[in-house]
Design an enzyme around this catalytic site. Structure first.
Site, mmCIF file in Angstrom:
data_model
loop_
_atom_site.group_PDB
_atom_site.id
_atom_site.type_symbol
_atom_site.label_atom_id
_atom_site.label_comp_id
_atom_site.label_asym_id
_atom_site.label_seq_id
_atom_site.Cartn_x
_atom_site.Cartn_y
_atom_site.Cartn_z
ATOM 1 N N TYR A 12 0.815 -1.210 0.000
ATOM 2 C CA TYR A 12 0.000 0.000 0.000
ATOM 3 C C TYR A 12 0.851 1.265 0.000
ATOM 4 C CZ TYR A 12 -3.780 -3.201 1.420
ATOM 5 O OH TYR A 12 -4.687 -4.233 1.507
ATOM 6 N N HIS A 63 0.609 -11.715 1.557
ATOM 7 C CA HIS A 63 -0.465 -11.040 0.827
ATOM 8 C C HIS A 63 -1.115 -11.928 -0.232
ATOM 9 C CE1 HIS A 63 -1.832 -6.702 -0.093
ATOM 10 N NE2 HIS A 63 -2.758 -7.540 -0.491
#
Length: 301
Positions: free
Chosen positions: A49, A114
Site C-alpha cells: 500500500y 499477501h
C-alpha cells in the site's frame, strides 16, 4: 446471530476493521487517526500500500494505548529490486522489521502473506513462523490462499495459518474454501465486501466491464437497505459478518468512517440472507483490472 461492536474472532481480532488500501500517506495518517477515535480498534495495512509511514503516524496521533489496538499488515511476496524476484527467508524477516519502523510499533498483532504469488511461499511461511517466535508478529496468516495452497503448508509439516483474508461478497462466496477454513479453525477475513456496488472504485477505470454481473446483487441489496433505512454498504458488510467473516471498510471521510462502524443495530433476516447467498457466481472483482488472479499460485521451487 448475536453480534456486538466489541465482538472479536477466535484470535482476538475485532471483527470490524479499518482498511488503508488506496490511501496516500497523508490520507492514511488522517483517516487512521479518525477511525481509531471513532471506535475502530483494528487497522489493516500492507507493505504494497506504500502508506505505512502515514498509518503509523495516525496510530500514534490517536493516543490510544497499544494494548487496545489490533494492527494487521502484510508481506508482499515479490521484490522489484533489482528485478521482480521472490523474497527469501531473510528478506521476509527484514521486510517486517522495516514495516515496524514505518508503523512506529514494536510488533504487529497479525502478519499475513499477501498472496501465494511466489514459488518461495513455503520459505516465506517458515519466516513468518520465526517472526511469531520472535514476538514481532503475535499471530500469522495468509491472504488469497485457496485450499491447495493452504494444504501445501500443512503437507510440508508447517503450522496451519491462523487467518486467511480473501475477497468475499455475495458474488464471490468461496463456498468450499470457507467450509475448509471453518473445519480447520482458520479465521476468515473479508476484503472488497463492497465490490458489487456501482459506487465501488467508481473513480478507477476498469479495463474489464463486469457491471452486468452486479445488477441483481445491486437490486436486492438496495431493496434490503431501503427496508432497514441503512446504506447498501452496511447491508453487504453486515451480510459478511452474519456469514462468520470479519470485515474491513475504508474511507477518508470522517462521517463515512463512523457510519461504517455502525453495523450492530440491525440484523438481516434469514430470508434476505438466502437471497444474497443465492447470487454467488464465484466471480472475483477486486483484482480484475490488474490481470492477476492472486489465488493462482506458481509451482513451488
Amino acid at each position: 446471530m448475536i453480534l456486538s461492536n466489541t465482538a472479536r474472532n477466535r484470535i482476538g481480532m475485532p471483527i470490524v476493521g479499518f482498511g488503508t488500501y488506496q490511501l496516500s500517506k497523508e490520507q492514511a495518517e488522517f483517516s487512521v487517526k479518525e477511525a481509531i477515535l471513532a471506535g475502530f480498534r483494528h487497522v489493516d495495512s500492507s507493505e504494497i500500500y506504500r502508506n505505512e509511514e502515514g498509518t503509523g503516524k495516525g496510530i500514534k496521533a490517536a493516543g490510544i494505548s497499544r494494548e487496545q489496538l489490533f494492527i494487521t499488515t502484510k508481506l508482499y511476496p515479490l521484490s522489484k529490486v533489482p528485478k521482480i524476484m521472490s523474497k527469501n527467508h531473510q528478506q521476509t524477516i527484514d521486510t517486517l522489521k522495516n514495516q515496524l519502523v514505518q508503523l512506529q510499533l514494536d510488533y504487529v498483532d497479525l502478519y499475513l502473506i499477501h498472496a501465494p504469488l511466489s514459488a518461495l511461499r513455503l520459505e516465506q511461511w517458515a519466516a513468518l513462523e520465526e517472526l511469531n517466535k520472535l514476538g514481532l508478529a503475535k499471530h500469522i496468516g495468509v491472504s488469497n490462499y485457496n485450499i491447495s495452497t493452504l494444504k501445501e503448508i500443512t503437507d510440508a509439516g508447517l503450522t496451519i495459518p491462523e487467518v486467511n483474508q480473501i475477497e468475499f461478497h455475495p458474488l464471490c462466496t468461496h463456498v468450499e474454501l470457507t467450509n475448509y477454513m471453518n473445519k480447520n479453525a482458520i479465521a476468515p477475513i473479508a476484503y472488497s465486501s463492497l465490490a458489487p456496488l456501482s459506487t465501488w472504485r467508481a473513480d478507477k477505470k476498469q479495463e474489464n466491464d463486469l457491471d452486468h454481473i452486479k445488477r441483481d446483487c445491486q437490486l436486492i441489496t438496495k431493496q434490503i437497505a431501503d427496508r432497514f433505512h441503512v446504506s447498501e454498504a452496511k447491508i453487504l458488510l453486515r451480510w459478511a459478518l452474519q456469514r462468520g467473516y470479519a470485515v474491513l471498510s475504508r474511507s477518508s471521510k470522517p462521517d463515512r468512517i463512523r457510519e461504517n462502524l455502525e453495523l450492530f443495530d440491525f440484523e438481516i433476516p434469514e430470508s434476505d440472507m438466502k437471497r444474497l447467498n443465492h447470487l454467488n457466481q464465484n466471480q472475483p472483482l477486486a483484482w480484475a483490472n490488474s490481470g492477476i488472479n492472486p489465488m493462482e499460485a506458481p509451482p513451488i521451487q
